[in-house]
Design a protein around this motif. Sequence first.
Motif, mmCIF file in Angstrom:
data_model
loop_
_atom_site.group_PDB
_atom_site.id
_atom_site.type_symbol
_atom_site.label_atom_id
_atom_site.label_comp_id
_atom_site.label_asym_id
_atom_site.label_seq_id
_atom_site.Cartn_x
_atom_site.Cartn_y
_atom_site.Cartn_z
ATOM 1 N N SER A 36 43.338 45.745 45.354
ATOM 2 C CA SER A 36 42.742 44.942 44.288
ATOM 3 C C SER A 36 43.481 43.624 44.150
ATOM 4 N N TRP A 37 42.712 42.562 43.889
ATOM 5 C CA TRP A 37 43.305 41.256 43.614
ATOM 6 C C TRP A 37 43.669 41.176 42.140
ATOM 7 N N ARG A 38 44.900 40.786 41.845
ATOM 8 C CA ARG A 38 45.335 40.632 40.464
ATOM 9 C C ARG A 38 46.067 39.298 40.312
ATOM 10 N N LEU A 39 46.086 38.806 39.083
ATOM 11 C CA LEU A 39 46.717 37.521 38.789
ATOM 12 C C LEU A 39 47.715 37.689 37.657
ATOM 13 N N ARG A 40 48.972 37.340 37.916
ATOM 14 C CA ARG A 40 49.984 37.327 36.862
ATOM 15 C C ARG A 40 49.964 35.958 36.181
ATOM 16 N N TYR A 41 50.020 35.973 34.840
ATOM 17 C CA TYR A 41 50.062 34.704 34.126
ATOM 18 C C TYR A 41 50.718 34.914 32.773
ATOM 19 N N ARG A 42 51.016 33.825 32.101
ATOM 20 C CA ARG A 42 51.650 33.885 30.785
ATOM 21 C C ARG A 42 50.808 33.084 29.806
ATOM 22 N N LEU A 43 50.517 33.695 28.665
ATOM 23 C CA LEU A 43 49.692 33.046 27.654
ATOM 24 C C LEU A 43 50.191 33.435 26.275
ATOM 25 N N ASN A 44 50.382 32.452 25.426
ATOM 26 C CA ASN A 44 50.875 32.683 24.056
ATOM 27 C C ASN A 44 52.188 33.453 24.044
ATOM 28 N N GLY A 45 53.045 33.124 25.016
ATOM 29 C CA GLY A 45 54.366 33.730 25.063
ATOM 30 C C GLY A 45 54.404 35.135 25.620
ATOM 31 N N LYS A 46 53.299 35.633 26.180
ATOM 32 C CA LYS A 46 53.266 37.008 26.689
ATOM 33 C C LYS A 46 52.891 37.016 28.168
ATOM 34 N N ASP A 47 53.554 37.883 28.951
ATOM 35 C CA ASP A 47 53.208 38.073 30.351
ATOM 36 C C ASP A 47 51.985 38.982 30.429
ATOM 37 N N ARG A 48 50.999 38.576 31.207
ATOM 38 C CA ARG A 48 49.770 39.338 31.314
ATOM 39 C C ARG A 48 49.329 39.434 32.766
ATOM 40 N N THR A 49 48.367 40.329 33.008
ATOM 41 C CA THR A 49 47.802 40.496 34.346
ATOM 42 C C THR A 49 46.285 40.557 34.242
ATOM 43 N N HIS A 50 45.616 39.781 35.082
ATOM 44 C CA HIS A 50 44.151 39.757 35.117
ATOM 45 C C HIS A 50 43.679 40.320 36.446
ATOM 46 N N THR A 51 42.769 41.280 36.419
ATOM 47 C CA THR A 51 42.205 41.857 37.639
ATOM 48 C C THR A 51 40.984 41.053 38.070
ATOM 49 N N ILE A 52 41.039 40.531 39.295
ATOM 50 C CA ILE A 52 39.946 39.719 39.823
ATOM 51 C C ILE A 52 38.874 40.589 40.465
ATOM 52 N N GLY A 53 39.302 41.570 41.270
ATOM 53 C CA GLY A 53 38.343 42.463 41.919
ATOM 54 C C GLY A 53 38.949 43.100 43.152
ATOM 55 N N LYS A 54 38.168 43.943 43.808
ATOM 56 C CA LYS A 54 38.675 44.700 44.944
ATOM 57 C C LYS A 54 38.516 43.928 46.259
ATOM 58 N N TYR A 55 39.467 44.164 47.158
ATOM 59 C CA TYR A 55 39.397 43.671 48.524
ATOM 60 C C TYR A 55 38.875 44.822 49.396
ATOM 61 N N PRO A 56 37.971 44.616 50.353
ATOM 62 C CA PRO A 56 37.504 43.332 50.903
ATOM 63 C C PRO A 56 36.225 42.793 50.246
ATOM 64 N N ASP A 57 35.757 43.451 49.141
ATOM 65 C CA ASP A 57 34.563 42.917 48.469
ATOM 66 C C ASP A 57 34.775 41.446 48.100
ATOM 67 N N ILE A 58 36.006 41.159 47.651
ATOM 68 C CA ILE A 58 36.384 39.778 47.374
ATOM 69 C C ILE A 58 37.398 39.366 48.438
ATOM 70 N N SER A 59 37.042 38.411 49.270
ATOM 71 C CA SER A 59 37.910 37.979 50.363
ATOM 72 C C SER A 59 39.109 37.212 49.833
ATOM 73 N N LEU A 60 40.065 36.955 50.720
ATOM 74 C CA LEU A 60 41.243 36.184 50.345
ATOM 75 C C LEU A 60 40.841 34.796 49.856
ATOM 76 N N LEU A 61 39.918 34.141 50.564
ATOM 77 C CA LEU A 61 39.480 32.803 50.172
ATOM 78 C C LEU A 61 38.814 32.812 48.805
ATOM 79 N N LYS A 62 37.927 33.806 48.580
ATOM 80 C CA LYS A 62 37.235 33.907 47.302
ATOM 81 C C LYS A 62 38.216 34.214 46.163
ATOM 82 N N ALA A 63 39.214 35.049 46.440
ATOM 83 C CA ALA A 63 40.220 35.387 45.425
ATOM 84 C C ALA A 63 40.991 34.145 45.007
#
Length: 283
Positions: A36-63
């Motif tokens: 699964s593609w995931r994104l680490r980020y920080r917002l409002n002082g908190k560390d969070r993780t956003h799930t983009i979707g599964k590979y290979p349904d979502i390619s590296l370029l699309k991710a």
Amino acid sequence: MLTDAQCRKAKTDDRRLKLSDRDGLFLDVTNNGVKSWRLRYRLNGKDRTHTIGKYPDISLLKAREQCREARNLIRAGKAPGAVEVTHEPTSDELAKSEFESVARDWYEFQEPKWAPAHAKRVLKRLEADIFPVIGRRQIDELTPIEVLAPLQQIENRGSVESAHKCRQHISMIFGFAISGELCTNDPTQHLKARMRSYKNSHFAAITDDKEALAQVLRAMHNYSGARVVAAGLSLVPLLLVRPGELRQARWTDIDLEGAEWRYTISKTGTEHIVPLPTQAVDI
């Protein structure tokens, strides 16, 4: 940066594998092969993780494209994927994600593997020192400084070793939570740098000093106190078992005619047979 070949070949047989790309984007690979593609980020002082979707349904370029779009939202102060949320967690769901609730689930899972005395100590530490401070907090929102607070309280009363043991318990609880996707990181990983160090003291066995060993044996033989204690001290060098096992020996496990003692080792749960020499039977 990742290549498509690396993504395609990525696999793990044990722990989860996280392959970093850029801008917080990473490929999360579980031991059952789900990627699964995931994104680490920080917002409002908190560390969070956003799930983009599964590979290979979502390619590296699309991710990467979706990662850029998500970064634009974050810069605008918005959480990526927030518009997609259609379900607000209920009070019961929130309660199940509280640290104490997750910790008790972990304890219930581990307890059958432990000796009863060890299990009792672990639960007592958590209930006395940890749950009252961070038990009601959502496990995915706990920060290192919040987890450090109860550990420093334990240190301040002089129980440095206990504080380190509690840190180990908490780390295992977070590992349990990560495997269940209740959180994404373990805030205890670097806490040792902020904790007092301690030296684990062991009672070394006498292995190469014959005179010291002789002194110990003479002292045990000459003990003149309680009859039961004297018998125990006499049996130790004859049977060579753990003092705790001898102390908890039961008559129903001892066959004096057959000159043997059968019992289950508390630490491993395995059956053990101890031959009884003539001197031990007499004692």
